[in-house]
Design a protein around this motif. Structure first.
Motif, PDB file in Angstrom:
ATOM      1  N   PRO A  35       0.429  -0.561   0.271  1.00  0.00           N
ATOM      2  CA  PRO A  35       0.315  -0.063  -0.283  1.00  0.00           C
ATOM      3  C   PRO A  35       0.789   0.798  -0.197  1.00  0.00           C
ATOM      4  O   PRO A  35       1.942   1.344   0.065  1.00  0.00           O
ATOM      5  N   GLY A  36       0.577   2.806  -0.500  1.00  0.00           N
ATOM      6  CA  GLY A  36       0.765   3.625  -0.494  1.00  0.00           C
ATOM      7  C   GLY A  36       0.839   4.989  -1.931  1.00  0.00           C
ATOM      8  O   GLY A  36      -0.717   4.217  -2.088  1.00  0.00           O
ATOM      9  N   ILE A  37       1.725   5.907  -1.968  1.00  0.00           N
ATOM     10  CA  ILE A  37       1.193   6.145  -2.359  1.00  0.00           C
ATOM     11  C   ILE A  37       2.604   6.875  -3.607  1.00  0.00           C
ATOM     12  O   ILE A  37       3.177   5.977  -3.398  1.00  0.00           O
ATOM     13  N   TYR A  38       1.536   6.251  -5.350  1.00  0.00           N
ATOM     14  CA  TYR A  38       2.535   6.171  -6.510  1.00  0.00           C
ATOM     15  C   TYR A  38       2.992   7.329  -7.320  1.00  0.00           C
ATOM     16  O   TYR A  38       1.389   7.447  -7.010  1.00  0.00           O
ATOM     17  N   PRO A  39       3.301   7.021  -8.094  1.00  0.00           N
ATOM     18  CA  PRO A  39       3.509   9.215  -8.597  1.00  0.00           C
ATOM     19  C   PRO A  39       2.815   7.848 -10.355  1.00  0.00           C
ATOM     20  O   PRO A  39       3.028   6.933 -10.512  1.00  0.00           O
ATOM     21  N   PHE A  40       1.931   8.766 -10.958  1.00  0.00           N
ATOM     22  CA  PHE A  40       1.443   8.744 -11.507  1.00  0.00           C
ATOM     23  C   PHE A  40       2.660   9.262 -13.119  1.00  0.00           C
ATOM     24  O   PHE A  40       2.657  10.034 -13.471  1.00  0.00           O
ATOM     25  N   LEU A  41       3.220   8.097 -13.664  1.00  0.00           N
ATOM     26  CA  LEU A  41       4.132   7.797 -14.424  1.00  0.00           C
ATOM     27  C   LEU A  41       3.841   8.037 -16.001  1.00  0.00           C
ATOM     28  O   LEU A  41       4.065   8.777 -16.728  1.00  0.00           O
ATOM     29  N   GLU A  42       2.303   7.086 -16.402  1.00  0.00           N
ATOM     30  CA  GLU A  42       2.066   6.904 -17.715  1.00  0.00           C
ATOM     31  C   GLU A  42       0.197   6.600 -16.890  1.00  0.00           C
ATOM     32  O   GLU A  42      -0.098   6.628 -15.461  1.00  0.00           O
ATOM     33  N   PRO A  43      -0.687   6.600 -18.232  1.00  0.00           N
ATOM     34  CA  PRO A  43      -1.984   5.998 -18.113  1.00  0.00           C
ATOM     35  C   PRO A  43      -1.893   4.657 -17.389  1.00  0.00           C
ATOM     36  O   PRO A  43      -0.874   3.081 -17.650  1.00  0.00           O
ATOM     37  N   ILE A  44      -2.500   4.627 -16.562  1.00  0.00           N
ATOM     38  CA  ILE A  44      -2.323   2.890 -15.989  1.00  0.00           C
ATOM     39  C   ILE A  44      -4.668   2.797 -14.988  1.00  0.00           C
ATOM     40  O   ILE A  44      -5.036   4.108 -14.817  1.00  0.00           O
ATOM     41  N   THR A  45      -4.914   1.098 -15.657  1.00  0.00           N
ATOM     42  CA  THR A  45      -5.750   1.292 -15.110  1.00  0.00           C
ATOM     43  C   THR A  45      -5.542   0.473 -13.740  1.00  0.00           C
ATOM     44  O   THR A  45      -4.734   0.577 -13.370  1.00  0.00           O
ATOM     45  N   LEU A  46      -7.343   0.385 -13.724  1.00  0.00           N
ATOM     46  CA  LEU A  46      -7.441   0.118 -12.164  1.00  0.00           C
ATOM     47  C   LEU A  46      -6.425  -1.329 -11.537  1.00  0.00           C
ATOM     48  O   LEU A  46      -5.952  -1.649 -10.866  1.00  0.00           O
ATOM     49  N   ARG A  47      -6.892  -2.388 -12.440  1.00  0.00           N
ATOM     50  CA  ARG A  47      -6.355  -3.567 -12.946  1.00  0.00           C
ATOM     51  C   ARG A  47      -4.428  -3.730 -12.276  1.00  0.00           C
ATOM     52  O   ARG A  47      -4.364  -3.941 -11.675  1.00  0.00           O
ATOM     53  N   GLN A  48      -4.304  -2.781 -13.189  1.00  0.00           N
ATOM     54  CA  GLN A  48      -2.498  -2.194 -13.028  1.00  0.00           C
ATOM     55  C   GLN A  48      -2.169  -1.860 -11.651  1.00  0.00           C
ATOM     56  O   GLN A  48      -1.193  -2.420 -11.856  1.00  0.00           O
ATOM     57  N   ALA A  49      -2.744  -1.134 -11.550  1.00  0.00           N
ATOM     58  CA  ALA A  49      -2.329  -0.452 -10.429  1.00  0.00           C
ATOM     59  C   ALA A  49      -2.714  -1.521  -9.312  1.00  0.00           C
ATOM     60  O   ALA A  49      -1.934  -1.403  -8.329  1.00  0.00           O
ATOM     61  N   ILE A  50      -3.702  -2.573  -9.092  1.00  0.00           N
ATOM     62  CA  ILE A  50      -3.327  -3.008  -7.960  1.00  0.00           C
ATOM     63  C   ILE A  50      -2.552  -3.783  -8.208  1.00  0.00           C
ATOM     64  O   ILE A  50      -2.403  -4.280  -7.118  1.00  0.00           O
ATOM     65  N   GLY A  51      -1.812  -4.175  -8.845  1.00  0.00           N
ATOM     66  CA  GLY A  51      -0.863  -5.440  -9.798  1.00  0.00           C
ATOM     67  C   GLY A  51       0.239  -4.367  -9.233  1.00  0.00           C
ATOM     68  O   GLY A  51       1.239  -5.184  -8.956  1.00  0.00           O
ATOM     69  N   GLN A  52       0.695  -3.422  -9.714  1.00  0.00           N
ATOM     70  CA  GLN A  52       1.610  -3.069  -9.486  1.00  0.00           C
ATOM     71  C   GLN A  52       1.712  -2.374  -7.707  1.00  0.00           C
ATOM     72  O   GLN A  52       3.579  -2.397  -7.361  1.00  0.00           O
ATOM     73  N   ALA A  53       0.591  -2.320  -6.339  1.00  0.00           N
ATOM     74  CA  ALA A  53       0.796  -2.593  -5.590  1.00  0.00           C
ATOM     75  C   ALA A  53       1.009  -4.191  -4.837  1.00  0.00           C
ATOM     76  O   ALA A  53       0.806  -4.118  -3.868  1.00  0.00           O
ATOM     77  N   GLY A  54       2.003  -5.199  -6.036  1.00  0.00           N
ATOM     78  CA  GLY A  54       1.742  -6.590  -5.433  1.00  0.00           C
ATOM     79  C   GLY A  54       0.737  -6.852  -5.449  1.00  0.00           C
ATOM     80  O   GLY A  54       1.188  -8.504  -5.339  1.00  0.00           O
ATOM     81  N   GLY A  55      -0.284  -6.337  -6.020  1.00  0.00           N
ATOM     82  CA  GLY A  55      -1.814  -7.371  -5.974  1.00  0.00           C
ATOM     83  C   GLY A  55      -2.543  -7.547  -3.801  1.00  0.00           C
ATOM     84  O   GLY A  55      -2.151  -7.121  -3.543  1.00  0.00           O
ATOM     85  N   LEU A  56      -3.323  -8.593  -4.141  1.00  0.00           N
ATOM     86  CA  LEU A  56      -4.291  -8.679  -2.903  1.00  0.00           C
ATOM     87  C   LEU A  56      -3.309  -9.405  -1.710  1.00  0.00           C
ATOM     88  O   LEU A  56      -2.468  -9.982  -2.003  1.00  0.00           O
ATOM     89  N   SER A  57      -3.208  -8.884  -0.652  1.00  0.00           N
ATOM     90  CA  SER A  57      -2.385  -9.595   0.759  1.00  0.00           C
ATOM     91  C   SER A  57      -2.789 -10.445   0.943  1.00  0.00           C
ATOM     92  O   SER A  57      -3.671 -11.436   0.816  1.00  0.00           O
ATOM     93  N   THR A  58      -1.759 -11.587   1.017  1.00  0.00           N
ATOM     94  CA  THR A  58      -2.116 -13.272   1.761  1.00  0.00           C
ATOM     95  C   THR A  58      -1.404 -13.293   3.329  1.00  0.00           C
ATOM     96  O   THR A  58      -1.285 -14.019   3.449  1.00  0.00           O
ATOM     97  N   GLU A  59      -1.305 -11.951   3.737  1.00  0.00           N
ATOM     98  CA  GLU A  59      -0.488 -11.719   5.069  1.00  0.00           C
ATOM     99  C   GLU A  59      -1.669 -12.718   5.772  1.00  0.00           C
ATOM    100  O   GLU A  59      -2.553 -11.896   5.658  1.00  0.00           O
ATOM    101  N   GLY A  60      -1.171 -13.197   6.172  1.00  0.00           N
ATOM    102  CA  GLY A  60      -2.085 -13.839   7.524  1.00  0.00           C
ATOM    103  C   GLY A  60      -2.792 -15.322   6.518  1.00  0.00           C
ATOM    104  O   GLY A  60      -3.949 -16.064   7.631  1.00  0.00           O
TER     105      GLY A  60
END
Length: 103
Positions: A19-44
């Motif tokens: 999780p965090g703040i990401y720079p807006f470097l190029e067009p990105i879709t919602l699905r790509q953004a979730i992927g860029q953030a490492g995908g859904l967390s598997t913690e726990g």
């Protein structure tokens, strides 16, 4: 009166790996953004079955995207579980994504 350049960003918080703040470097879709953030967390998560859905860790029904102080109507279950691009919109600078977790 010279203004400093503003860095354009988007934010993602909640049940993602990075999780965090990401720079807006190029067009990105919602699905790509979730992927860029490492995908859904598997913690726990304890691996139980080979075909287990990792998305059971995230409360996709209560996840949301805020743009210009308004909650957009996004079906995160459809976005994550289906190849459909209907909900895979392009982000805009300032967007805030929250992937809810089950309590």
């Amino acid at each position: 009166n010279v203004k400093a350049p503003t860095t354009l960003t988007w934010k993602i918080l909640g049940k993602v790996q990075s999780p965090g703040i990401y720079p807006f470097l190029e067009p990105i879709t919602l699905r790509q953004a979730i992927g860029q953030a490492g995908g859904l967390s598997t913690e726990g998560y304890e691996y139980k079955a080979q075909n287990s859905d990792l998305d059971v860790l995230a409360d996709l029904e209560n996840s949301f995207l805020i743009r210009d102080n308004k909650k957009l109507d996004i079906d995160f279950q459809q976005l994550i579980r289906s190849p459909s691009i209907r909900d895979d919109i392009f982000l805009k600078p300032g967007d805030y994504i929250y992937i809810a977790q089950y309590d």
